[in-house]
Design an enzyme around this catalytic site. Structure first.
Site, PDB file in Angstrom:
ATOM      1  CE  LYS A  87      -8.396  -3.151  14.181  1.00  0.00           C
ATOM      2  NZ  LYS A  87      -7.323  -3.201  13.196  1.00  0.00           N
TER       3      LYS A  87
ATOM      4  CG  ASN B  98      -0.217  -0.094   2.502  1.00  0.00           C
ATOM      5  OD1 ASN B  98       0.557   0.785   2.832  1.00  0.00           O
ATOM      6  ND2 ASN B  98      -0.422  -1.188   3.243  1.00  0.00           N
TER       7      ASN B  98
ATOM      8  CE  LYS C  85     -10.694   0.589  11.101  1.00  0.00           C
ATOM      9  NZ  LYS C  85     -10.000   1.276  10.034  1.00  0.00           N
TER      10      LYS C  85
ATOM     11  CG  PHE D 202      -2.435   5.684  13.402  1.00  0.00           C
ATOM     12  CD1 PHE D 202      -1.678   5.409  14.527  1.00  0.00           C
ATOM     13  CD2 PHE D 202      -2.355   6.952  12.838  1.00  0.00           C
ATOM     14  CE1 PHE D 202      -0.858   6.368  15.087  1.00  0.00           C
ATOM     15  CE2 PHE D 202      -1.532   7.917  13.380  1.00  0.00           C
ATOM     16  CZ  PHE D 202      -0.780   7.633  14.501  1.00  0.00           C
TER      17      PHE D 202
HETATM   18  N1  CTP Z   1      -3.696  -3.135  11.867  1.00  0.00           N
HETATM   19  C1  CTP Z   1      -3.005  -4.272  12.284  1.00  0.00           C
HETATM   20  N2  CTP Z   1      -2.996  -5.386  11.522  1.00  0.00           N
HETATM   21  C2  CTP Z   1      -3.689  -5.436  10.352  1.00  0.00           C
HETATM   22  C3  CTP Z   1      -4.399  -4.286   9.932  1.00  0.00           C
HETATM   23  C4  CTP Z   1      -4.378  -3.156  10.714  1.00  0.00           C
HETATM   24  O1  CTP Z   1      -2.381  -4.227  13.330  1.00  0.00           O
HETATM   25  N3  CTP Z   1      -3.659  -6.537   9.621  1.00  0.00           N
HETATM   26  C5  CTP Z   1      -3.681  -1.950  12.727  1.00  0.00           C
HETATM   27  C6  CTP Z   1      -3.112  -0.697  12.082  1.00  0.00           C
HETATM   28  O2  CTP Z   1      -1.738  -0.540  12.405  1.00  0.00           O
HETATM   29  C7  CTP Z   1      -3.940   0.411  12.695  1.00  0.00           C
HETATM   30  C8  CTP Z   1      -5.262  -0.233  12.988  1.00  0.00           C
HETATM   31  O3  CTP Z   1      -5.014  -1.636  13.010  1.00  0.00           O
HETATM   32  O4  CTP Z   1      -3.400   0.856  13.924  1.00  0.00           O
HETATM   33  C9  CTP Z   1      -6.341   0.050  12.015  1.00  0.00           C
HETATM   34  O5  CTP Z   1      -5.893  -0.218  10.714  1.00  0.00           O
HETATM   35  P1  CTP Z   1      -6.812   0.032   9.464  1.00  0.00           P
HETATM   36  O6  CTP Z   1      -6.108  -0.455   8.241  1.00  0.00           O
HETATM   37  O7  CTP Z   1      -7.352   1.431   9.481  1.00  0.00           O
HETATM   38  O8  CTP Z   1      -8.056  -0.873   9.803  1.00  0.00           O
HETATM   39  P2  CTP Z   1      -8.388  -2.385   9.557  1.00  0.00           P
HETATM   40  O9  CTP Z   1      -8.317  -3.064  10.869  1.00  0.00           O
HETATM   41  O10 CTP Z   1      -7.573  -2.949   8.456  1.00  0.00           O
HETATM   42  O11 CTP Z   1      -9.939  -2.280   9.200  1.00  0.00           O
HETATM   43  P3  CTP Z   1     -10.702  -1.841   7.847  1.00  0.00           P
HETATM   44  O12 CTP Z   1     -10.115  -2.634   6.742  1.00  0.00           O
HETATM   45  O13 CTP Z   1     -12.100  -2.213   8.172  1.00  0.00           O
HETATM   46  O14 CTP Z   1     -10.552  -0.357   7.703  1.00  0.00           O
END
Ligand code: CTP
Length: 409
Positions: free
Chosen positions: A339, A207, A335, A321
């Site tokens: 979480k 990404n 979240k 985040f």
């Molecule tokens: N995060 C994580 N592991 C993942 C995805 C996300 O630890 N596989 C953590 C990120 O570092 C961030 C938080 O979770 O602090 C939220 O990440 P985000 O990408 O915004 O959310 P997702 O949990 O991926 O949810 P969604 O796809 O529904 O937005």
């Protein structure tokens, strides 16, 4: 106040502006000790600085007026900050390479306090790769390097290379002197950057995260006295001085690194943008076009933050985040709960000046135990400091309600 400032003056025409820096620091009540290179004395007399600072000026490493001490070491030991203004290309080159052949550069090796460098030189000299690399090296070692101003230079060129204004230099020196130390003895784990999921030896899913926000947090936490572990996906950023760096590639690697360090940390800030999906199969050879158009079968990666937050203990503060493209605060709040977090920093990455690659961010910090904090658009390092203020507040309130809890370090 009782703070001692070493002011190093190198041999450039901007040396005369340094007199103004000296004067305003003295007026503010600081003890200013001036060190000049021999070339600096060709531009300004040491007597000028002696009169302004009301202290003797050192120009020669071997001039030892007091047999009870070694003058430049005594000055180095007493210093709370060492500011070099102007810093010429020559002095910058020596500092970057550890050369100590005059009183200024010798003292610079002997100090343990923060170093502030205010470069001033011709624009082409400033932009020379040697100077750029030397400044980068100094930054990586923790020096604070000020941006020179742009305008008409003494050499007649118009460009970047003017000594920053004396009041700006004074402001940075004071900011360094009054830096917060409220994370002393606190262990902080920060994740940053993207993760990469390989499809074959040459292709991957990833990404747009550049890691800037997480690196800014790591840097701000170190400056406030924390012991910081920075787990970073692949980025183009230079390492942060003073942190323990752990480099990872995939979300699975990230999980292992975080699981290894989170239990012993007081604070976990998950600023990484982990890939949420990975290919079910990673090919060991490059997929050839002649093999046809591949159909990718993906599977979810582990949610690192949610996984480790399940074993979060009472004294720990966990921050996530949420990078969103719509309904940012709503999704962020979900979240926070889902979480098991203490805070979520939400931003709408479609907004100008927020999100990936830029040096600014526009965030709202949602808290489990407190009102939301909506911040204006600001630099990522300013966001990092605001966030750390709230982290310190959360740590304190946890420690107050559980006085038996002590920081890990
Ligand atoms: N995060 C994580 N592991 C993942 C995805 C996300 O630890 N596989 C953590 C990120 O570092 C961030 C938080 O979770 O602090 C939220 O990440 P985000 O990408 O915004 O959310 P997702 O949990 O991926 O949810 P969604 O796809 O529904 O937005």
């Amino acid at each position: 106040m009782g703070k001692t400032i070493l002011l190093g003056v190198a041999g450039g025409i901007a040396a005369f502006k340094s007199a103004s820096v000296c004067s305003s620091l003295v007026k503010k009540g600081y003890d200013v000790q001036v060190l000049m290179t021999e070339n600096a004395t060709k531009f300004v007399q040491p007597l000028t600085f002696q009169a302004l600072s009301r202290n003797p000026v050192l120009t020669d490493t071997f001039e030892e007026p007091n047999p009870a001490e070694i003058a430049h070491i005594a000055k180095a030991d007493a210093a709370d900050v060492f500011v070099i203004a102007p810093a010429t290309a020559n002095v910058i080159g020596k500092l970057a390479n550890g050369i100590a052949d005059d009183v200024l550069t010798t003292t610079a090796l002997a100090v343990t306090c923060p170093l502030v460098i205010a470069p001033a030189m011709n624009v082409n000299m400033y932009q020379h790769p040697a100077v750029t690399e030397n400044l980068q090296r100094l930054r990586q070692r923790g020096a604070i390097v000020l941006e020179p101003g742009t305008g008409l230079l003494a050499c007649g060129w118009i460009g970047k290379g003017r000594l920053p204004e004396p009041e700006d230099i004074v402001a940075v020196v004071e900011a360094v002197l009054h830096r917060k130390t409220d994370l002393n003895g606190t262990r902080v784990l920060v994740t940053a950057g993207p993760t990469v999921e390989d499809l074959d030896p040459v292709r991957y899913l990833s990404n747009s995260s550049t890691g800037k926000m997480g690196y800014a947090i790591a840097q701000a936490a170190v400056q406030r006295g924390a012991d910081v572990i920075l787990v970073s996906g692949p980025t183009h950023l230079p390492p942060v001085h003073g942190v323990e760096m752990v480099r990872i590639r995939s979300t699975e690697d990230l999980l292992h690194a975080v699981q290894a360090h989170a239990p012993s940390c007081d604070v976990f800030i998950s600023a990484a943008a982990p890939a949420d999906f990975r290919p079910v199969q990673r090919l060991s050879h490059k997929w050839k076009k002649s093999d046809g158009v591949p159909v990718l079968e993906l599977e979810p990666t582990p949610d690192v933050l949610a996984t480790v937050a399940q074993s979060k203990h009472d004294g720990q503060v966990f921050v996530g985040f949420a990078a969103e493209t719509k309904n940012a605060v709503d999704y962020g709040r979900r979240k926070l709960e889902r979480k098991n977090l203490d805070m979520v920093v939400v931003n709408d990455v479609t907004e100008d000046g927020a999100g990936f690659g830029v040096d600014t961010n526009h965030v709202t910090i949602l808290r489990k135990d407190g009102p939301d904090v909506a911040l204006p658009l600001m630099s990522k390092s300013a966001v990092a400091d605001e966030l750390l203020d709230l982290v310190v507040e959360a740590l304190r309130s946890k420690r107050n309600s559980h006085p038996e809890m002590e920081p890990h370090a």
